[in-house]
Design an enzyme around this catalytic site. Structure first.
Site, PDB file in Angstrom:
ATOM      1  N   ASP A 161      -9.468  -5.349  42.282  1.00 63.10           N
ATOM      2  CA  ASP A 161      -9.651  -5.004  43.594  1.00 63.10           C
ATOM      3  C   ASP A 161      -8.452  -6.214  44.582  1.00 63.10           C
ATOM      4  O   ASP A 161      -8.835  -7.092  45.234  1.00 63.10           O
ATOM      5  CB  ASP A 161     -10.518  -4.796  43.872  1.00 63.10           C
ATOM      6  CG  ASP A 161     -11.158  -4.486  45.773  1.00 63.10           C
ATOM      7  OD1 ASP A 161      -9.677  -4.120  45.925  1.00 63.10           O
ATOM      8  OD2 ASP A 161     -12.146  -4.621  46.265  1.00 63.10           O
ATOM      9  N   ASP A 193      -4.862  -2.312  49.710  1.00 65.17           N
ATOM     10  CA  ASP A 193      -5.851  -2.937  49.256  1.00 65.17           C
ATOM     11  C   ASP A 193      -6.023  -1.641  47.918  1.00 65.17           C
ATOM     12  O   ASP A 193      -6.220  -0.060  48.429  1.00 65.17           O
ATOM     13  CB  ASP A 193      -6.620  -2.245  49.979  1.00 65.17           C
ATOM     14  CG  ASP A 193      -8.446  -2.433  49.598  1.00 65.17           C
ATOM     15  OD1 ASP A 193      -9.138  -2.711  48.677  1.00 65.17           O
ATOM     16  OD2 ASP A 193      -9.432  -1.650  50.221  1.00 65.17           O
TER      17      ASP A 193
END
Length: 580
Positions: A329, A126
Site C-alpha cells: 500500500d 495510493d
C-alpha cells in the site's frame, strides 16, 4: 482499437516478410541451379563486412560503449517482441516524475491535469484504494501550504462550472454500485470514503471528466482519457492539514481506478510501475509491465488491494520462518505488522543492534536506539539488514528498514521503521529504492532495485545510510492507516466559494527535489551509483538509439540483379530487427 490495429499491422508485416523470404530463396535457388554452385555468409548487422556495404554513417563504432549499448537495446526490443509485444506506456501530461514531501505525510505525489481546460492538482498516489478524488466546491479545503523550507504551494480547487467536459454520474449508471448512494433530487451518485484515524474522510459526488495524459517517451504527446472522478465536497481529518490536501489518486484493482479505466479503454496494458527513490523523487508509468530480469511474486486481491504471501523474514544473520500475508500500500508512509510477526521481527532486530535502546515517549516507533553525532549530522547506524522471502522464492530486500530522527536538544536516534498494528501492510518506506511493477494482467507484483532515474541496479545489498542531511525533530502524530469504505450520507451542494485565481503550482522539477527537512529515510551514501537530481533531465523510460540505415551506397551501383536483391533483402532484415 489501438491494440487491434497494431496486431493487424504486425500480422500483415510478418506475412509480407515470409513471402519476401520465399520469393528471394526461390530466385536464388534458380540462379544457383543455373550456375551450378551457390554459397553465402551470414554477418551481424554491425560487422565490418556489413558496414563496408551499408556505410558507417549512423552506426556505432565497433567495440565502443555505444556499439554494445545498441546490441543490448536491440536484444531488449527483440525480447519484448518475443514476449508478446510492448504496449503503449502513458504518464501524466506534466511528466512521470513524482516527489515525496515531508510536509505532506511522506507519501509520493504527482501533478495531474484534469478537465477542459486542464487544471493542475498535486495528488497523493495510493495503491490501497480505487477512487481518484479532488477537493471540489470545498469551503474548508486548504488553498495553499507553506513548507518548512519557506516554499509556498498554491492549490487549485476543482470547479463544476470550470470544465466543459465534466458530466455527473447518474444514479442509474453501472458505476454507481452498492458502495455508493443516490442523491435522488439531483439524480447524482454520491460517495463517502473513510480513512483511519477516525474523522478522516472524503465525501462528495461522482463525475466523469478528462484526465490529460501523454506518452512516457514524450509527455507532450497528448492522450486524453475519460475517467471517473470524485468531487470531494467535504474533507475531514488529515485531508485538511497534512496529507493529500489537494487530492488522492487510487491505484487499486477496482473498476473506477485510473489503471483499470486506461486498460478498459485499450489505452495501455493493465499494469503500471511506481518507483520511489531513496532521494525522495520517483516515477509512475501506466502500461509498464517491467523487465524480464525483475523479481516477481503472485498477488491476490482483497477489496481491490494487492496482497502477497511472505514465507520467511531475514533480519541480519537470523532467518525466521514467519509465514504471513500483507498488503502493498503506497498510501501508507510506514509499514505496519501484527503479532506474532511484529514481535519476532522487532526482537530479532533488537538483539543484533549494538547501540543503546532509547525509549521515546508517545512515539509510534517502539524500537529506537541512540545515534552519535558527527560534524555533518548523525553517524551511520550499524543496524541489521532486513529482507523478505516472497511466495515463489524471490528475495525482497528492504533498502530503508530504519528511520533517523532528531531529538530536541538531545542528539539523534534511529528506529526500526515498523509500527505495531492489527493488520499487516507494507508501506511506501519499505518500497523505497525499488521500481515496483503492479502487473494486473498476470496478477504479479514485480520489483527491481532502481534509483528511479532509469538506472536499474543489479546488486541486492542495501546501501548504508547517507548522513549529510540531518533529520528533523520527532513528531508524535500517527501516520494514516488503511481506508475503509462506507455508503455515504446525503451530500449538500451548497453554494461554492468563488474560484481562486492563484497561479497553478509548477511541475515537479528534478533539479529541485522535495526538501529533506522531514525525510526520515536513509538515502544511499555519497559515491554510490545513484544519480543526482540534476542528472535527471529525461524520463526513466528507455529511449531507442537514433539509428538510421543509409542508402546501399556502392551496392546500388552494381549492375548485378542478384546483388540488388541481396542488398534489398539485407536492408529489409536490418529494418525488421530494428523495429522488432
Amino acid at each position: 482499437m489501438v491494440t487491434l490495429h497494431r496486431n493487424h499491422n504486425s500480422l500483415c508485416y510478418h506475412v509480407l516478410f515470409v513471402t519476401f523470404i520465399f520469393l528471394s530463396v526461390t530466385y536464388v535457388a534458380h540462379v544457383a541451379d543455373a550456375l551450378g554452385t551457390f554459397g553465402y555468409d551470414i554477418h551481424h548487422r554491425y560487422s565490418d563486412t556489413v558496414k563496408k556495404i551499408l556505410g558507417s554513417d549512423g552506426l556505432p563504432e565497433k567495440d565502443t560503449v555505444e556499439y554494445f549499448t545498441a546490441l543490448v537495446h536491440r536484444d531488449h526490443l527483440r525480447g519484448r517482441h518475443l514476449a508478446g509485444g510492448a504496449s503503449t506506456q502513458l504518464t501524466f501530461a506534466s511528466g512521470n516524475l513524482t516527489g515525496r514531501f515531508s510536509d505532506l505525510g511522506l507519501l509520493q505525489y504527482v501533478y495531474t491535469k484534469v478537465g477542459t481546460p486542464g487544471r493542475d492538482f498535486l495528488v497523493a498516489l495510493d495503491s490501497g484504494s480505487d477512487l481518484f478524488w479532488l477537493p471540489c466546491e470545498c469551503r474548508d479545503c486548504p488553498r495553499s501550504i507553506t513548507l518548512r523550507s519557506g516554499t509556498r504551494l498554491d492549490f487549485n480547487m476543482f470547479q463544476l462550472n470550470g470544465s466543459s467536459t465534466v458530466t455527473p454520474v447518474a444514479c442509474s449508471s453501472s458505476i454507481c454500485g452498492p458502495n455508493y448512494s443516490c442523491l435522488t433530487e439531483q439524480n447524482v451518485c454520491a460517495y463517502k470514503t473513510s480513512y483511519v484515524p477516525v474523522n478522516t474522510s472524503s465525501t462528495g459526488i461522482l463525475l466523469q471528466d478528462v484526465l490529460q495524459l501523454g506518452t512516457n517517451e514524450n509527455p507532450s504527446t497528448s492522450v486524453n482519457a475519460t475517467i471517473t472522478l470524485g468531487c470531494g465536497v467535504i474533507q475531514t481529518g488529515s485531508f485538511l492539514s497534512n496529507t493529500a490536501v489537494n487530492g488522492l489518486l487510487g491505484l487499486g484493482m477496482g473498476n473506477i481506478s485510473v489503471p483499470s479505466i486506461l486498460a478498459s479503454q485499450s489505452l495501455t496494458a493493465n499494469s503500471f510501475s511506481m518507483c520511489s527513490g531513496l532521494d525522495g523523487l520517483g516515477r509512475i508509468v501506466f502500461g509498464d509491465k517491467g523487465s524480464l530480469d525483475q523479481s516477481e511474486t503472485p498477488f491476490g486481491i482483497l477489496q481491490s488491494n494487492y496482497i502477497v504471501s511472505i514465507e520467511q523474514v531475514a533480519i541480519g544473520s537470523t532467518v525466521s520462518s514467519l509465514e504471513f500475508t500483507a498488503l502493498f500500500d503506497s498510501g501508507l508512509a510506514f509499514t505496519r505488522l501484527s503479532d506474532p510477526v511484529y514481535t519476532t521481527l522487532a526482537e530479532s532486530f533488537d538483539s543484533q543492534v549494538v547501540e543503546p535502546r532509547r525509549i521515546i515517549s508517545g512515539f509510534s516507533f517502539e524500537y529506537c536506539y541512540d545515534l552519535s553525532s558527527t560534524s555533518s549530522g548523525p553517524a551511520a547506524p550499524k543496524s541489521p539488514s532486513l529482507a523478505f522471502t516472497m511466495n515463489g522464492g524471490s528475495q525482497f530486500n528492504i533498502r530503508t528498514p530504519i528511520i533517523i530522527v532528531s531529538l530536541q536538544n538531545s542528539g539523534y536516534a534511529y528506529c526500526l521503521g515498523v509500527i505495531k498494528s492489527q493488520l499487516d501492510i507494507i508501506g511506501i518506506n519499505f518500497m523505497n529504492g525499488q521500481k515496483m511493477i503492479f502487473d494486473r494482467e498476470k496478477n504479479v507484483l514485480g520489483w527491481k532495485p532502481s534509483d528511479c532515474y532509469g538506472n536499474d541496479e543489479s546488486n541486492s545489498t542495501p546501501p548504508p545510510p547517507r548522513t549529510s542531511n540531518p533529520p528533523p525533530p520527532v513528531t508524535t502524530s500517527t501516520p494514516p492507516p488503511p481506508r475503509t469504505s462506507n455508503p455515504p450520507p446525503p451530500v449538500t451542494t451548497s453554494t461554492p466559494p468563488p474560484p481562486r485565481t492563484s497561479t497553478p503550482p509548477p511541475p515537479l522539477q528534478t533539479s529541485n527535489p522535495p526538501p529533506p527537512q522531514r525525510i526520515p529515510f536513509t538515502p544511499p551514501p555519497p559515491g554510490s551509483t545513484e544519480a543526482s537530481p540534476g542528472d535527471s533531465t529525461t524520463n526513466s523510460s528507455s529511449q531507442a538509439p537514433g539509428f538510421r540505415f543509409p542508402g546501399t551506397g556502392d551496392a546500388a551501383q552494381l549492375n548485378s540483379f542478384t546483388w540488388k536483391v541481396g542488398m534489398a533483402f539485407l536492408s529489409f532484415l536490418s529494418h525488421y530487427f530494428i523495429f522488432h
